[in-house]
Design a protein around this motif. Structure first.
Motif, PDB file in Angstrom:
ATOM      1  N   GLY A 162       0.783  -1.218   0.000  1.00  0.00           N
ATOM      2  CA  GLY A 162       0.000   0.000   0.000  1.00  0.00           C
ATOM      3  C   GLY A 162       0.817   1.271   0.000  1.00  0.00           C
ATOM      4  O   GLY A 162       0.253   2.360   0.040  1.00  0.00           O
ATOM      5  N   GLY A 163       2.155   1.162  -0.063  1.00  0.00           N
ATOM      6  CA  GLY A 163       3.027   2.322  -0.091  1.00  0.00           C
ATOM      7  C   GLY A 163       3.489   2.635  -1.497  1.00  0.00           C
ATOM      8  O   GLY A 163       2.915   2.182  -2.498  1.00  0.00           O
ATOM      9  N   GLU A 164       4.610   3.404  -1.580  1.00  0.00           N
ATOM     10  CA  GLU A 164       5.054   3.877  -2.888  1.00  0.00           C
ATOM     11  C   GLU A 164       5.538   2.745  -3.789  1.00  0.00           C
ATOM     12  O   GLU A 164       5.325   2.775  -5.009  1.00  0.00           O
ATOM     13  CB  GLU A 164       6.145   4.948  -2.742  1.00  0.00           C
ATOM     14  CG  GLU A 164       7.507   4.462  -2.321  1.00  0.00           C
ATOM     15  CD  GLU A 164       7.675   4.327  -0.830  1.00  0.00           C
ATOM     16  OE1 GLU A 164       8.827   4.337  -0.373  1.00  0.00           O
ATOM     17  OE2 GLU A 164       6.666   4.206  -0.108  1.00  0.00           O
ATOM     18  N   ASP A 165       6.185   1.713  -3.223  1.00  0.00           N
ATOM     19  CA  ASP A 165       6.648   0.600  -4.044  1.00  0.00           C
ATOM     20  C   ASP A 165       5.463  -0.147  -4.653  1.00  0.00           C
ATOM     21  O   ASP A 165       5.474  -0.519  -5.831  1.00  0.00           O
ATOM     22  CB  ASP A 165       7.496  -0.362  -3.207  1.00  0.00           C
ATOM     23  CG  ASP A 165       8.845   0.220  -2.825  1.00  0.00           C
ATOM     24  OD1 ASP A 165       9.014   1.449  -2.933  1.00  0.00           O
ATOM     25  OD2 ASP A 165       9.735  -0.544  -2.424  1.00  0.00           O
ATOM     26  N   ASN A 166       4.446  -0.379  -3.819  1.00  0.00           N
ATOM     27  CA  ASN A 166       3.240  -1.056  -4.288  1.00  0.00           C
ATOM     28  C   ASN A 166       2.528  -0.228  -5.354  1.00  0.00           C
ATOM     29  O   ASN A 166       1.982  -0.760  -6.338  1.00  0.00           O
ATOM     30  CB  ASN A 166       2.316  -1.298  -3.097  1.00  0.00           C
ATOM     31  CG  ASN A 166       1.359  -2.469  -3.293  1.00  0.00           C
ATOM     32  OD1 ASN A 166       0.686  -2.886  -2.342  1.00  0.00           O
ATOM     33  ND2 ASN A 166       1.271  -3.010  -4.494  1.00  0.00           N
ATOM     34  N   LEU A 167       2.555   1.101  -5.181  1.00  0.00           N
ATOM     35  CA  LEU A 167       1.886   1.978  -6.146  1.00  0.00           C
ATOM     36  C   LEU A 167       2.580   1.939  -7.506  1.00  0.00           C
ATOM     37  O   LEU A 167       1.924   1.784  -8.546  1.00  0.00           O
ATOM     38  CB  LEU A 167       1.827   3.405  -5.613  1.00  0.00           C
ATOM     39  CG  LEU A 167       1.058   4.410  -6.471  1.00  0.00           C
ATOM     40  CD1 LEU A 167       0.351   5.428  -5.600  1.00  0.00           C
ATOM     41  CD2 LEU A 167       1.978   5.149  -7.434  1.00  0.00           C
ATOM     42  N   THR A 318      -7.239   5.499  -5.079  1.00  0.00           N
ATOM     43  CA  THR A 318      -8.618   5.089  -5.347  1.00  0.00           C
ATOM     44  C   THR A 318      -8.779   4.690  -6.802  1.00  0.00           C
ATOM     45  O   THR A 318      -9.390   3.650  -7.115  1.00  0.00           O
ATOM     46  CB  THR A 318      -9.592   6.227  -4.997  1.00  0.00           C
ATOM     47  OG1 THR A 318      -9.451   6.570  -3.611  1.00  0.00           O
ATOM     48  CG2 THR A 318     -11.034   5.804  -5.263  1.00  0.00           C
ATOM     49  N   ASP A 319      -8.191   5.461  -7.711  1.00  0.00           N
ATOM     50  CA  ASP A 319      -8.263   5.152  -9.139  1.00  0.00           C
ATOM     51  C   ASP A 319      -7.602   3.807  -9.455  1.00  0.00           C
ATOM     52  O   ASP A 319      -8.063   3.072 -10.344  1.00  0.00           O
ATOM     53  CB  ASP A 319      -7.587   6.251  -9.962  1.00  0.00           C
ATOM     54  CG  ASP A 319      -8.390   7.547  -9.976  1.00  0.00           C
ATOM     55  OD1 ASP A 319      -9.582   7.503  -9.595  1.00  0.00           O
ATOM     56  OD2 ASP A 319      -7.823   8.591 -10.353  1.00  0.00           O
ATOM     57  N   LEU A 320      -6.527   3.473  -8.737  1.00  0.00           N
ATOM     58  CA  LEU A 320      -5.799   2.225  -8.988  1.00  0.00           C
ATOM     59  C   LEU A 320      -6.398   1.039  -8.243  1.00  0.00           C
ATOM     60  O   LEU A 320      -5.931  -0.091  -8.385  1.00  0.00           O
ATOM     61  CB  LEU A 320      -4.328   2.381  -8.596  1.00  0.00           C
ATOM     62  CG  LEU A 320      -3.481   3.279  -9.504  1.00  0.00           C
ATOM     63  CD1 LEU A 320      -2.109   3.511  -8.901  1.00  0.00           C
ATOM     64  CD2 LEU A 320      -3.347   2.652 -10.899  1.00  0.00           C
ATOM     65  N   GLY A 321      -7.429   1.286  -7.443  1.00  0.00           N
ATOM     66  CA  GLY A 321      -8.115   0.186  -6.768  1.00  0.00           C
ATOM     67  C   GLY A 321      -7.560  -0.186  -5.407  1.00  0.00           C
ATOM     68  O   GLY A 321      -8.005  -1.176  -4.814  1.00  0.00           O
TER      69      GLY A 321
END
Length: 324
Positions: A162-167, A318-321
């Motif tokens: 849920g952080g920057e790496d996951n994003l 939110t856009d990325l789910g």
């Protein structure tokens, strides 16, 4: 940072009450500083904390020692919660970056931005996709093609969920048609060990976490999430933009925070320390060495900037789910 000599203090008192700015300059640490890193040793936040502490030490900016304490767990939640529990304690600081903020949002954490005190921002950072040097993949296009041919068999390691790496994984996984699989670790050091050990196919790192391995030839970069190529060790690593993925861009802030309800004089003190760090030769060398973007903001500016970033991340996640 300003120190009042005894003779100067007597003179000021003789003239009348201290001004607000003078009162704010009064506080100095009375004991060693707890400097919390909410991730494991060897990651970007850990390296950043050690660089900051070294610049403070070499320039003698505070009269006490900075004691770096790694408190990993919960994608930053363990360290965040500890600092948030130290209400009004100016001897406790922590690294605070975009990933911690995003993790707060995606994991619906109890500790949020309103539960800490922004103290300053010193740099912007980005992320890079790397594989082992002996990997058969020479480009992100090679990796994405292989992933689409065998969905969920190629793994990508990063710090936390849920952080920057996951994003940025999600941004890269879009052209791979969702075929890559994300594996979360407690920090960049753990992810690096997994890449070098062949336990994951790809690793996501800040440039500071992986520059030595890039220079040493043990890993190679497939793509970087900046608008333009970086210099130095990363000069040959193409951006995702130039590989045909204009939306795969991400730059994160690197800042510092304290517990809630810090007294104004302590905030003013740390403002002064961080400002001096940003101008020091040691910090400028670290910025260049780790391909960071210098971006000094004081406590007030950081609070406003972080609030804007929080709104931007909420919309993006939110856009990325990530957030329903």
């Amino acid at each position: 940072m300003h120190f009042l000599k005894a003779t100067g203090l007597v003179a000021i008192l003789a003239l009348g009450p201290l001004s607000a700015s003078a009162q704010e300059a009064e506080w100095t640490p009375r004991r060693n500083i707890e400097f919390i890193v909410p991730y494991s040793a060897g990651g970007g936040s850990d390296l950043n904390a050690r660089a900051l502490s070294e610049a403070i030490r070499k320039n003698r900016l505070i009269p006490r020692n900075m004691m770096i304490l790694n408190r990993p767990g919960g994608s930053g939640a363990v360290g965040n919660s500890y600092v948030a529990s130290r209400t009004a304690e100016p001897h406790t600081l922590m690294t605070f970056n975009s990933g911690q903020m995003m993790s707060m949002l995606t994991n619906n954490a109890q500790v949020r931005l309103d539960n800490i005190t922004p103290l300053g921002t010193l740099a912007l950072d980005t992320l890079v996709f790397v594989v082992r040097a002996d990997s058969p993949y020479e480009s992100f296009a090679d990796l994405a093609e292989a992933a689409r041919a065998a969905p969920q068999t190629l793994t990508v390691g990063g710090s936390g969920r849920g952080g920057e790496d996951n994003l940025v994984f999600a941004l890269a996984n879009q052209p791979a048609e969702g075929a890559l699989q994300y594996v979360p670790f407690e920090g960049g050091g753990d992810a690096l060990a997994a890449v070098l050990g062949g336990h994951v196919t790809v690793g996501i790192f800040n440039p500071s976490e992986i520059s030595a391995q890039i220079e040493g030839g043990s890993v190679k970069g497939l793509g970087i999430f900046s608008e333009q190529r970086l210099e130095g060790a990363f000069a040959e690593v193409p951006t995702f933009v130039e590989q045909g993925h204009p939306d795969a861009v991400f730059e994160m802030f690197r800042g510092y925070a304290g517990p809630p309800d810090l007294p104004p004089e302590a905030i003013a003190y740390w403002n002064g320390v961080l400002s001096q760090v940003s101008q020091s030769d040691e910090w400028k060398e670290d910025i260049e060495r780790n391909s960071l973007i210098p971006a000094y903001m004081d406590a007030e500016e950081s609070a406003a900037f972080w609030k804007r970033e929080e709104a931007r991340y909420l919309e993006l996640l939110t856009d990325l789910g990530f957030i329903q």
